[in-house]
Design an enzyme around this catalytic site. Structure first.
Site: not given
Ligand code: SAH
Length: 498
Positions: A37, A59, A174
């Protein structure tokens, strides 16, 4: 038909490569194929097999279902052709990662699979911002919520009044774009307008940025700070703990971009030290060294026992020399009668790793310093072996000859200029600090980036006088020079500037 392979739905953690699990690293290292991803740590694929299929399957923030179908089809296709497939996702695969759908597809198709949880951003980015998502004094529960939905749309799946009443911390994933509506909706449904809130961008990485405010004003503050995705929002009294326990952003070099121009083989420890202090490290190895194995090297090693003195001026020289010894079927015992001098600490350490304790280590870690260190030693008529780089500075050999020594120089390695990619060149020019650990690193970088102009905006940190002179030869004045000519000294000089 071939045996069906297996799919691993693997979480890669929130961004800091150190937060990848041992299982994730093990699977990436053995997989036939990795479908990854967008939001995975930069170095996540470094350990993959050289022959592995690496495919981007991410995506954008508005990812559509057609593409999701395509990713699942590709995963199935690879597994059915007998491959072990790692489906690598940011954070945890089952937390807003569509891992549930992908697992269901695999189950339907009878393809064996495993789930490898990852450290989810909602917990980790908060922790790196100094915010514990639960706390005995503030929050006995935490909710993970998607902020992707526009809460004002009638078809919203989120029960806003229930969330407003939720007795604990709210973490929105998100939700950057929708933050104003999320805030309004919650306040309207009864959540305290002055409840502490934080938005964390790129949590756990060197680009982490945190904005703190109240539920009522956090949308505006996030816009003012130009917060972009990926970011998440934490709402709850736990945010107030940040004042006391923020740590990640407090490190001395946090977020500072620093270019390291050493050869890759030697740069990793220094780069790791800088990262440990919070720096965003740009590796620009404009130089590398190649050990020689020609006749001159073989001849010198052949008669190594005949030398009364051996002097090393770099750790590289030590490594190349011992490699040559080994090729000749010899080992450290060949040096048993010789007095050994080194130019400085790193060279001394390299030698010690081969079981030899240096007899002379100068205060000033330069060829001149080494001559000074030998000032009290009568070298008249003594045979000196100097295993050096090709094209060395003549200072040491000349100085010893002037004192009556019989000097035999042998080039045991070449320094080679490496090209840098346009991205690397841009990243160097963009760095706040550029560090130089040798004169040859200076000359090589100048060749690789096409001259000194690119470095006009950077602070230049030199390891010592020889390196500083090399910079001046290109019309550049070092911003700082290490007092002690080794990597620790370079780091100290850098920290003083920062
Ligand atoms: N599966 C992932 C989340 C995917 S959805 C998890 O468990 O973390 C993607 C969202 O995750 C982003 O829009 C943001 O809100 C959050 N996100 C992912 N990585 C991040 C990071 N390093 N810092 C802050 N938010 C993050």
């Amino acid at each position: 038909m071939e045996d069906t392979g297996k799919v691993f739905l693997v979480g890669a953690g929130p961004g800091d490569p150190g937060l990848m699990t041992a299982r994730a690293l093990e699977l990436i290292a053995t997989a036939d194929a990795v479908l990854y991803d967008r939001l995975i740590p930069g170095a996540a694929l470094d350990g993959a097999r050289a022959d592995a299929i690496l495919e981007y399957a991410g995506k954008g923030p508005s990812g559509d279902s057609v593409k999701q179908g395509g990713i699942e089809a590709r995963m199935v296709e690879l597994a059915e052709s007998g491959k072990s497939v790692v489906r690598l996702k940011g954070g945890d695969p089952f937390v807003f990662g569509r891992g549930g759908e992908e697992a269901a597809t695999l189950a339907e198709r009878g393809i064996p699979f495993e789930i490898v949880p990852g450290v989810t951003a909602g917990v980790a980015a908060a922790a790196y911002a100094g915010i514990p998502v639960t706390h005995r004094d503030h929050a006995a529960a935490v909710a993970f919520i998607t902020g992707h939905e526009d809460p004002t749309k009638p078809e919203t799946a989120i029960d806003w009044p229930a969330l407003a009443l939720f007795p604990g911390t709210l973490v929105f994933y998100m939700g950057v774009k929708n933050l104003p509506r999320i805030s309004e909706q919650l306040i309207e449904a009864g959540r305290r307008a002055d409840e502490p809130a934080a938005v964390i961008h790129q949590g756990t990485t060197t680009d982490q940025q945190t904005v703190v405010g109240r539920l009522v004003d956090i949308p505006e503050l996030a816009v003012e700070a130009d917060i972009q995705p990926p970011a998440l929002t934490v709402i709850g009294d736990v945010v107030s703990e940040r004042e006391r326990i923020a740590w990640f952003e407090q490190r001395p070099l946090f977020g500072r971009q620093i270019a390291v121009t050493r050869a890759r083989a030697q740069a990793s420890k220094f780069a790791a030290q800088l990262r440990e202090l919070g720096a965003n490290v740009v590796q620009a190895p404009a130089i590398s060294s190649r050990h020689r194995s020609d006749e001159a090297v073989a001849a010198a090693v052949e008669e190594v026992e005949t030398f009364e003195f051996i002097a090393f001026t770099s750790a590289n020289g030590v490594e190349a020399f011992f490699e040559a010894l080994e090729r000749a079927g010899k080992d450290a015992r060949a040096l048993f009668g010789a007095t050994v001098a080194v130019v400085g600490g790193a060279t001394k350490d390299a030698l010690a790793a081969h079981g030899i304790v240096a007899d002379h280590v100068p205060q000033r870690q330069t060829a001149e310093g080494l001559l000074d260190a030998l000032a009290g030693v009568d070298v008249t008529g003594k045979r000196f072996l100097l295993p050096l780089a090709s094209d060395p500075r003549p200072v040491l050999a000349d100085g010893l000859r002037d004192r009556g020594a019989e000097v035999h120089q042998v080039a045991v390695y070449d320094t080679v200029v490496e090209g840098l990619s346009p991205e690397q060149v841009a990243a160097v020019a963009d760095s706040e600090f550029v560090t130089f650990a040798s004169g040859s690193a200076v000359h090589s970088l100048m060749q690789a980036i096409g001259g000194p102009e690119a470095l006009r905006g950077c602070a230049l940190v030199s390891i010592g006088p020889t390196t500083s002179d090399a910079l001046r030869a290109h019309g550049l004045e070092p911003t700082a020079e290490a007092a002690q000519s080794d990597i620790d000294g370079l780091l100290t000089a850098l920290l003083k500037l920062a």
